[in-house]
Design an enzyme around this catalytic site. Structure first.
Site, PDB file in Angstrom:
ATOM      1  N   GLU A 182       0.853  -1.189   0.000  1.00 36.49           N
ATOM      2  CA  GLU A 182       0.000   0.000   0.000  1.00 36.49           C
ATOM      3  C   GLU A 182       0.891   1.242   0.000  1.00 36.49           C
ATOM      4  OE1 GLU A 182      -2.712   0.415   3.295  1.00 36.49           O
ATOM      5  OE2 GLU A 182      -3.745   2.072   2.330  1.00 36.49           O
ATOM      6  N   GLY A 207       3.151   2.644  10.747  1.00 33.54           N
ATOM      7  CA  GLY A 207       2.876   1.847  11.941  1.00 33.54           C
ATOM      8  C   GLY A 207       2.748   0.363  11.661  1.00 33.54           C
ATOM      9  N   ALA A 208       1.874   0.020  10.726  1.00 32.60           N
ATOM     10  CA  ALA A 208       1.636  -1.385  10.434  1.00 32.60           C
ATOM     11  C   ALA A 208       0.779  -1.477   9.177  1.00 32.60           C
ATOM     12  CB  ALA A 208       0.916  -2.066  11.596  1.00 32.60           C
ATOM     13  N   MET A 209       0.617  -2.718   8.682  1.00 34.89           N
ATOM     14  CA  MET A 209      -0.105  -2.896   7.423  1.00 34.89           C
ATOM     15  C   MET A 209      -0.986  -4.131   7.480  1.00 34.89           C
ATOM     16  SD  MET A 209      -0.716  -1.710   4.478  1.00 34.89           S
ATOM     17  CE  MET A 209      -1.961  -2.522   3.492  1.00 34.89           C
ATOM     18  N   GLU A 210      -2.222  -3.937   7.007  1.00 31.75           N
ATOM     19  CA  GLU A 210      -3.285  -4.934   7.201  1.00 31.75           C
ATOM     20  C   GLU A 210      -3.363  -6.008   6.128  1.00 31.75           C
ATOM     21  OE1 GLU A 210      -3.770  -1.620   6.366  1.00 31.75           O
ATOM     22  OE2 GLU A 210      -5.432  -1.420   4.944  1.00 31.75           O
ATOM     23  N   ASN A 211      -2.270  -6.369   5.445  1.00 29.38           N
ATOM     24  CA  ASN A 211      -2.302  -7.392   4.402  1.00 29.38           C
ATOM     25  C   ASN A 211      -3.168  -8.580   4.829  1.00 29.38           C
ATOM     26  OD1 ASN A 211       0.018  -5.901   3.247  1.00 29.38           O
ATOM     27  ND2 ASN A 211       1.042  -6.759   5.027  1.00 29.38           N
ATOM     28  N   HIS A 245      -6.376  -2.109  15.280  1.00 28.74           N
ATOM     29  CA  HIS A 245      -6.612  -1.393  14.026  1.00 28.74           C
ATOM     30  C   HIS A 245      -6.386  -2.303  12.823  1.00 28.74           C
ATOM     31  CE1 HIS A 245      -6.540   2.258  11.415  1.00 28.74           C
ATOM     32  NE2 HIS A 245      -5.698   1.509  10.705  1.00 28.74           N
ATOM     33  N   GLU A 246      -5.237  -2.938  12.770  1.00 30.09           N
ATOM     34  CA  GLU A 246      -4.928  -3.780  11.601  1.00 30.09           C
ATOM     35  C   GLU A 246      -5.865  -4.967  11.531  1.00 30.09           C
ATOM     36  OE1 GLU A 246      -3.151  -2.183   9.668  1.00 30.09           O
ATOM     37  OE2 GLU A 246      -2.239  -0.838  11.131  1.00 30.09           O
ATOM     38  N   HIS A 281      -9.205  -3.998  10.108  1.00 20.93           N
ATOM     39  CA  HIS A 281      -9.196  -3.798   8.654  1.00 20.93           C
ATOM     40  C   HIS A 281      -9.674  -5.042   7.903  1.00 20.93           C
ATOM     41  CE1 HIS A 281      -7.731   0.135   7.631  1.00 20.93           C
ATOM     42  NE2 HIS A 281      -6.546   0.017   8.195  1.00 20.93           N
TER      43      HIS A 281
HETATM   44  N1  TRP Z   1      -2.920   0.940   5.768  1.00 18.84           N
HETATM   45  C1  TRP Z   1      -1.996   1.050   6.853  1.00 18.84           C
HETATM   46  C2  TRP Z   1      -2.798   1.303   8.092  1.00 18.84           C
HETATM   47  O1  TRP Z   1      -3.349   2.324   8.293  1.00 18.84           O
HETATM   48  C3  TRP Z   1      -0.976   2.123   6.756  1.00 18.84           C
HETATM   49  C4  TRP Z   1      -0.127   2.245   5.538  1.00 18.84           C
HETATM   50  C5  TRP Z   1      -0.435   2.857   4.401  1.00 18.84           C
HETATM   51  C6  TRP Z   1       1.222   1.954   5.431  1.00 18.84           C
HETATM   52  N2  TRP Z   1       0.654   2.948   3.582  1.00 18.84           N
HETATM   53  C7  TRP Z   1       1.681   2.415   4.204  1.00 18.84           C
HETATM   54  C8  TRP Z   1       2.110   1.329   6.280  1.00 18.84           C
HETATM   55  C9  TRP Z   1       2.995   2.325   3.824  1.00 18.84           C
HETATM   56  C10 TRP Z   1       3.419   1.225   5.882  1.00 18.84           C
HETATM   57  C11 TRP Z   1       3.876   1.727   4.681  1.00 18.84           C
HETATM   58  O2  TRP Z   1      -2.977   0.471   8.895  1.00 18.84           O
HETATM   59 ZN    ZN Z   2      -5.352   1.630   8.728  1.00 17.31          ZN
END
Ligand code: TRP
Ligand code: ZN
Length: 887
Positions: free
Chosen positions: A127, A268-272, A304-305, A308
């Protein structure tokens, strides 16, 4: 020389892709500098007639190795491949299969987007537009495909091979020292949710049984040796899964849920899907290496993640303009989760402090944009406080307007109708309108109009008649889009507080015709201000009433009331709404600091109403409020918040002095009372991160600050630092010692460094505490710290904790009158831009409020920004921020 500006992407130009990609098979042969990616895409034309248009796929820095269509190698005339685009000139009209092989270089991927290595671990971040750095694809959220991923790597180097979905196959590749794994994700998803992780990782495991009885295998992966520090995150994950079932009726949908903690991560983190990737600072905590607020952040980000999975993954965004569809809603959900896990009023106050600190300045400055923007040059720059936090406030207002049941009905309809879809904000709002029969058209302006609405309230109480009249006016500030604005629908929760603190009832209201849905809403304690102005009179009041408006901060606005200091003191003590109790005292403190500031600038000594300091002491002693609430109430408005309120010609040194002077007076008059009250609220001897004990610690640390403000030396802090048995106490003592420049500060810094020299995440606190020390000379300290062996420009956490803490949270030093703070930031931006544009552009936003400051500073900042903007080869990320900041 200014380079050619990046193209503007416009919402109104949205159209679906010509082709759908139903399935994707990816095959990764991992190698540090030459990873091969084979992608097999099943494509199908969306339209049924006319000649098939060219197929144009996104790329970013890609090297094409080979390409074939339906098993046949394409000749050079049949396609065009550049690093950032693949065009197939004449695709077949029936469904076809495209196979490409690309080669990528994870080791030299310093932007941390796409596939990269962090401490030897292969990881991805897709993302918003990172997937195109892996393979040619329609890298946009409205193309949903079913993915099967095969990963192959040396078994010794990467014993763990992970991707989205469920593991279907794995094993050794005989005689090669390599092994493989195949993952299949049955849920169609957009490319930004793809993830792969491969490396030598430790893990903890657990099981979650869903409401319908399905067993989900949970795992959290991290560097070997850090497994025990993942326990709290696992606990938070299970609580999140249960909460989403109970509160939103949402169950998890795969057989496994994996989380991986990595140490180089842009955000912070990513919701893959099924494979969340985290910045390790939001996973790893234990009493020795994490503070109370780290625990709270881990809990919030894990939730949060996880949330998602339904709000973002099962239902995703049609295009990136709709980012708030998933982010605002998911922040709202994680805020509610934390409120349920901890103290609801305390969580609300903390969130509003965050909103005022992060979002209000954005909304008031040159980077202001609507929660649902209509144009962007670089989508990375729209992961903003406005999209996230103001987006969450809109969801909260929806709930306030529609009530608990109406809100839930709208959410249920949203899940039912749009599951599996890629949708818009209009689709979202329509579900609430349909489920409740309400007209939400005016309310929707919250998505489209930037800027923080300002409401002015005047009131008049008529004792003889038993009436209270309110006159309300809304003003919408001009924002960079220069668009004329329509009056918005502002839900103002209110109560009329009687002498004993109980809300008074009223028999009727007059003049409510300018209010939306007046009768029904007023009964529920809501004034719905939808016109530019409204006058209303409450009648039948049996006693004197003080209006308490915007309870719970029911709308993200700036409220300017006309309550006297007496009334505010009264509300601070008696308001039935805890938020407004807090807000009343904050309002008094804001007025006092603003007056002190004016005195200071006029060369006078600030003087304060002595009742204010006494009120702080009284509040500290009030055991009706929990310690966490009292700790928050004891904190004065920040310099950043005050600068926003002062709004122009700000001298940060005078502001700092005025705020310090108020703290000193509170310390002198009430420091001992506050200290004694905090001792009566001691935390349990054995550390526990729960909200109650964290609140008790926060209360004690607030008391420390007032002792120091009153002039006490640092001996008691040196002792507290030495005896501390957890990081919360240790780092709080360190912060007070350093910020007040007390004797013992340098020794404590050195001891802290020694203790944590092998723990970069904890050393980030060591960097931050120094970077945020008030005073011009902190710049030299920060510049020297960039040379510390513990610092690295390559790791975003280090840069944020030192450079961004300096630029974003140290007004006196960053805005030094000689402009050296600005030049330091500009140099950092240049240094970073070539390697990691996302981090560089986030640093560039430190300049977003430069126009607030007095002329000398403002001119220096502008000169620095202009010279930065004039450089060659700036990334699109940084040049977009600079252009808008200077516009
Ligand atoms: N979608 C993620 C969240 O809000 C955040 C996110 C968007 C992100 N782009 C990113 C994290 C790039 C790391 C790098 O939870
Ligand atoms: Zn998010």
């Amino acid at each position: 020389m200014q380079k050619e500006a990046a193209a503007l992407v416009r919402l109104e130009e949205y159209r679906p892709t010509d082709y759908a990609i139903d399935t994707v098979a990816l095959d990764f042969s991992l190698a540090p500098t030459a990873t091969r990616v084979t992608a097999r895409l099943e494509l199908r034309r969306r339209a049924e007639d006319g000649p098939p248009p060219a197929l144009v796929l996104d790329g970013d820095g890609l090297k094409l190795v080979s390409i074939s269509l339906d098993g046949r190698r394409l000749s050079a005339e049949e396609y065009e491949a550049s690093p950032d685009r693949l065009t197939i000139t004449n695709p077949p009209s029936s469904p076809f299969r495209l196979e490409t092989v690309t080669e990528i270089d994870p080791d030299n991927n310093t932007a941390l987007m796409g596939l990269y290595r962090s401490s030897g671990v292969y990881t991805t971040q897709c993302e918003a537009e990172g997937f195109r750095r892996i393979t040619y694809f329609y890298d946009r959220p409205d193309v949903l495909s079913v993915y099967t991923v095969r990963i192959e790597a040396p078994a010794a180097e990467a014993p763990v091979l992970l991707s989205n979905g469920n593991l279907t196959e794995s094993g050794p590749l005989a005689g090669t020292g390599r092994h493989y794994a195949v993952w299949h994700d049955p849920f169609p998803k957009p490319s930004y949710l793809f993830a792969l992780v491969a490396g030598d990782l430790g893990a903890i495991h657990d099981i979650f049984v869903t409401a319908s009885g399905r067993r989900v295998r949970l795992a959290i992966y991290c560097e070997h040796g850090k497994e025990e520090r993942c326990r709290y995150a696992m606990d938070a994950l299970k609580r999140s899964m249960r909460w989403d079932e109970e509160v939103f009726g949402r169950e998890y949908d795969l057989d496994v849920f994996n989380i991986v903690a990595v140490s180089d991560f842009n955000m912070g983190a990513m919701e893959n899907k099924g494979l969340n990737v985290f910045n390790d600072k939001y996973v790893l905590v234990d009493p020795e290496t994490g503070t109370d607020s780290d625990y709270a952040h881990v809990e919030g980000v894990i939730a949060h993640e996880y949330f998602h999975n339904w709000t973002g993954n099962r239902i995703t965004c049609r295009d990136w303009f709709q980012l708030c569809l998933k982010e605002g809603l998911t922040v709202f959900r994680d805020e509610e989760f934390s409120a349920d896990m901890r103290s609801r009023p305390v969580k609300r106050i903390a969130d509003v402090i965050g909103l005022r600190q992060a979002q209000f300045p954005e909304d008031a400055g040159p980077l202001a944009h609507p929660v649902r923007p209509t144009a962007y040059r670089e989508i990375n720059n729209f992961y903003t406080a406005t999209v996230y936090i103001k987006g969450a406030e809109i969801c909260r207002m929806l709930k306030t307007l529609l009530g608990e049941e109406g809100f839930r009905a709208g959410m249920d309809l949203y899940f039912e109708r749009h599951d599996g879809g890629a949708v818009t904000i209009e689709d979202f709002v329509e579900c609430f309108a349909e489920a409740t029969g309400e007209d939400l058209s005016q309310f929707s302006l919250w998505y489209h109009q930037a800027g923080t609405p300002k409401v002015t309230m005047r009131h008049r109480f008529d004792e003889a008649a038993g009436t209270l009249s309110l006159s309300l006016k809304q003003e919408l500030p001009e924002t960079p889009d220069k668009k004329p604005k329509k009056p918005m629908l502002l839900p103002l929760a209110f109560g009329l507080v009687g002498p004993d603190g109980q809300d008074l009832s009223f028999t009727s209201t007059e003049g409510a015709e300018d209010l939306a849905d007046a009768g029904k809403a007023l009964e529920r304690g809501l004034i719905l201000l939808g016109a530019d102005a409204a006058e209303l009179t409450f009648t039948g009041l049996k006693a004197r009433a003080v209006p308490s408006v915007l309870r719970g901060f029911s709308a993200p606005i700036q409220l300017e009331g006309d309550l006297s200091a007496d009334d505010l003191f009264f509300l601070a003590r008696q308001d039935g709404d805890p938020f407004n109790r807090w807000e009343a005292l904050q309002g008094l403190a804001r007025r006092a600091i603003a007056e002190g500031y004016r005195a200071r600038r006029a060369g006078d000594v600030p003087r304060f109403d002595p009742r204010l300091a006494a009120a702080f002491g009284e509040l500290a002693e009030n055991e009706a409020f929990d310690p966490a609430f009292r700790a928050l109430a004891l904190a004065l408005p920040s310099e950043g918040e005050m600068a926003q309120i002062l709004a122009s010609d700000v001298d940060p040194d005078a502001l700092h002095d005025a705020r310090d002077a108020l703290a000193a007076e509170i310390g002198r008059i009430s420091g001992a009372r506050i200290e004694a009250a905090s001792r009566r609220a001691m935390p349990e001897a054995v550390y526990s991160p729960d909200a109650e004990n964290a609140g008790r610690r926060a209360f004690a640390h607030a008391a420390w600050r007032y002792r120091v403000a009153a002039g006490e030396d640092g001996a008691f802090l040196t002792e507290a630092f030495a005896k501390a048995e957890n990081l919360t106490v240790r780092s709080a003592a360190l912060a007070v010692l350093v910020h007040a420049r007390l004797a013992g500060a340098e020794e404590a810094l050195a001891a802290f460094y020694e203790r944590y020299r092998d723990n970069p995440l904890v050393l980030d606190k060591w960097f931050s505490v120094q970077a945020t020390r008030p005073g011009h000379d902190t710049l030299e300290v920060v510049a020297a710290l960039t040379e510390s062996p513990a610092f690295s420009w390559k790791t975003p956490n280090r840069v944020y904790s030192l450079v961004r803490a300096f630029g974003g949270a140290n007004l006196t030093a960053f805005h030094r009158p000689d402009g050296a703070g600005y030049r330091f930031l500009a140099d950092a931006i240049v240094k970073l831009d070539g390697q990691n544009p996302s981090v560089a552009s986030r640093l560039a936003t430190c300049f977003r409020s430069y126009r607030l400051f007095e002329a000398e500073r403002r001119e220096k900042a502008e000169a620095v920004l202009k010279s930065l903007a004039g450089r060659d080869n700036l990334s699109r990320d940084v040049s977009d921020i600079l252009t808008r900041t200077l516009a």
